[in-house]
Scaffold this active site. Structure first.
Site, short mmCIF file in Angstrom:
data_model
loop_
_atom_site.label_atom_id
_atom_site.label_comp_id
_atom_site.label_asym_id
_atom_site.label_seq_id
_atom_site.Cartn_x
_atom_site.Cartn_y
_atom_site.Cartn_z
N THR A 155 0.90 -1.16 0.00
CA THR A 155 0.00 0.00 0.00
C THR A 155 0.94 1.21 0.00
O THR A 155 2.03 1.15 0.59
CB THR A 155 -0.92 0.06 1.23
N HIS A 156 0.52 2.27 -0.66
CA HIS A 156 1.38 3.46 -0.79
C HIS A 156 2.73 3.11 -1.41
O HIS A 156 3.72 3.80 -1.17
CB HIS A 156 1.60 4.15 0.56
N SER A 277 18.73 -0.54 -25.64
CA SER A 277 19.04 0.88 -25.84
C SER A 277 20.08 1.00 -26.94
O SER A 277 20.96 0.16 -27.07
CB SER A 277 19.59 1.46 -24.54
N LYS A 283 20.77 -2.31 -21.22
CA LYS A 283 19.36 -2.03 -20.99
C LYS A 283 18.41 -3.08 -21.57
O LYS A 283 18.64 -3.63 -22.63
CB LYS A 283 19.01 -0.67 -21.61
N ASN A 285 14.34 -2.71 -21.77
CA ASN A 285 13.28 -1.78 -21.39
C ASN A 285 11.88 -2.36 -21.64
O ASN A 285 11.65 -3.03 -22.64
CB ASN A 285 13.42 -0.48 -22.19
N GLU A 290 4.96 -0.12 -21.29
CA GLU A 290 4.86 1.34 -21.23
C GLU A 290 3.88 1.85 -22.27
O GLU A 290 3.13 2.81 -22.04
CB GLU A 290 6.24 1.97 -21.46
N TYR A 317 -30.78 14.78 -35.49
CA TYR A 317 -29.46 14.60 -36.08
C TYR A 317 -28.80 15.95 -36.35
O TYR A 317 -29.43 16.89 -36.80
CB TYR A 317 -29.55 13.80 -37.41
#
Ligand code: ARG
Length: 459
Positions: A155-156, A277, A283, A285, A290, A317
């Site tokens: 949590t948090h 990368s 890297k 990724n 994302e 319309y």
């Protein structure tokens, strides 16, 4: 010949600038199957109502089928001279057969487009629900694969209490199930036939709307012709369901991004869904995730676009409504794209069991269990909470774990505590102690995995 079917009243043709500005055929052509389906049903009903000869109906249907084939093959000559797909198809039909001029009998593009759009949304919802089910199945498979793995629940974004990884994954199965239910509910309200409403006021011709509904598999006909041509609630509901679905997918993507970071180190993503990368050789990724997080933002944006589009429109319309399509198509494509990526990516996730074990074994995660132990031995909850809080502070000040505090520090809380001290700190024993329905207790989680299996199989 005039380039517009309303040319009778006009002396001038539409300005070229305006034609480019107002055309929708470049994007609404993807409704062609649904538009043609609607036209064939309409023609069949016109024939049955005595408004179209048997031969004429045949010719129209044949013509529409040939046009559909041309479109599917990519050889249909779409032209922005005919502002939308409806006019492109009608013009091509009339060029093939003069009786094509009778197809639009008793019909307006207003009820025509609303019909095509509803057919399209209904079909799309079926695909979405199928794709949701695939993600749910992938999650349930994963939960089963790693059913004994413990992780910290957060949590948090602070470690809170140990949970089964499977429990965390099944939380998303729940969310997706609500998403699927919402889509199914919205589908009922899309499942209403507008055709037969004309431009707004119905028709003087004896059109059999129930017959058209039957032919197109609509379960109801719209009860009010004015509502029928201006209602886009079904678009809003659909986009709202997708926006919330997107929110869930985004949260899931974020969890996986965190878990696969070096800081968490709980899991690795399949290479096929990550990138390297161009500069930093080490890297890996999480771009696919994302992009799920990023693209799902559009789903909320599109919902808002349609709400704003609709809010100032007088009945019935208005041409503004043509703007419903790009947001609708974009949300449908984006949602399906995200679902499919996740269904493909999830089976390749590798869980780092040692690291999960280590993270879940942090004794701090069981401070609450210690409180419960004291409560079970007669101490008031608030008192117990405070006492354990002091132990936490003590352990922190000595830079030792809670479990390492010596007997003389814990004995004052309860005389029996030192002898049971060590048992408290096993995270496995701790989740076995969960009593409540819906908790992370292994037998409950296994039962949920089984339940979802059955449910997903029968859906
Ligand atoms: N392309 C229009 C749309 O998508 C079709 C309806 C046009 N109707 C009209 N009265 N101009 O909304």
């Amino acid at each position: 010949p005039s380039i517009s079917p309303w040319g009778g009243r006009f002396h001038e043709t539409p300005d070229i600038l305006f034609r480019r500005f107002s055309e929708s055929v470049s994007f609404d052509q993807r409704l062609y199957r649904h538009d043609i389906l609607g036209s064939i049903a309409h023609a069949t009903m016109l024939h049955e109502a005595g408004l179209l000869g048997a031969e004429e109906r045949e010719e129209i249907v044949r013509g529409l089928e040939a046009i559909q084939e041309e479109i599917a093959k990519g050889v249909f000559p779409w032209s922005t001279d005919w502002e939308d797909l409806h006019m492109n198809i009608e013009r091509a039909l009339i060029a093939r057969t003069p009786c094509g001029a009778k197809l639009h009998t008793g019909r307006s593009r207003n009820d025509q487009v609303a019909t095509a759009l509803r057919l399209w949304v209904k079909e799309e919802i079926d695909s979405d629900r199928e794709a949701i089910r695939a993600v749910q199945s992938a999650l349930v498979d994963w939960a089963e694969r790693d059913v004994d793995v413990l992780i910290p629940g957060y949590t948090h974004l602070q470690r809170a209490q140990p949970v089964l990884l499977a429990h965390h994954l099944l939380a998303y199965v729940e969310m997706l199930s609500r998403d699927s239910d919402r889509l199914r509910e919205g589908r009922k309200r899309a499942d209403v036939l507008p055709l037969g409403s004309g431009a707004l006021a119905g028709s003087t011709l004896p059109l059999d709307r129930h017959r058209v509904a039957e032919l197109l598999h609509f379960s109801q006909v719209a009860r009010n012709s004015m509502d029928a041509v201006s209602d886009r609630d079904f678009v809003v509901e659909y986009l709202a369901s997708l926006a919330l679905l997107g929110t869930h997918l985004s949260r899931f993507a974020e969890d996986l991004i965190l878990w696969s970071s070096s800081e968490f180190g709980l899991a690795s993503l399949p290479e096929g869904f990550t990138t390297g990368s161009s500069l930093m050789p080490q890297k890996k990724n999480p771009d696919a995730l994302e992009l799920v997080r990023g693209k799902t933002g559009r789903l909320s944006g599109n919902l808002l676009s349609i709400l704003i589009l609709l809010k100032g429109l007088p009945l019935t319309y208005n041409r503004d409504l043509q703007e419903d399509k790009e947001a609708l198509f974009d949300s449908a494509d984006t949602a399906l794209g995200c679902l499919r990526i996740l269904a493909a990516l999830i089976p390749g996730v590798v869980v780092h069991r040692d690291r999960c074990e280590q993270a879940a074994s942090d004794p701090m995660l069981l401070a609450t269990d210690l409180v419960d132990w004291l409560v079970n031995h007669g101490m008031a909850f608030r008192e117990a909470h405070h006492a354990v809080g002091r132990l936490v502070a003590l352990a922190e000040s000595r830079e030792v774990s809670l479990a390492e505090l010596p007997a003389e520090d814990v004995a004052p809380l309860h005389p029996k505590l030192p002898s049971e001290w060590n048992e408290i700190w096993s995270p496995r024993a701790a989740i076995e102690r969960r009593q409540t329905e819906g908790s992370s207790r292994p037998i409950f989680v296994r039962a949920e995995i089984e339940r979802w299996r059955r449910e997903l199989r029968s859906a």
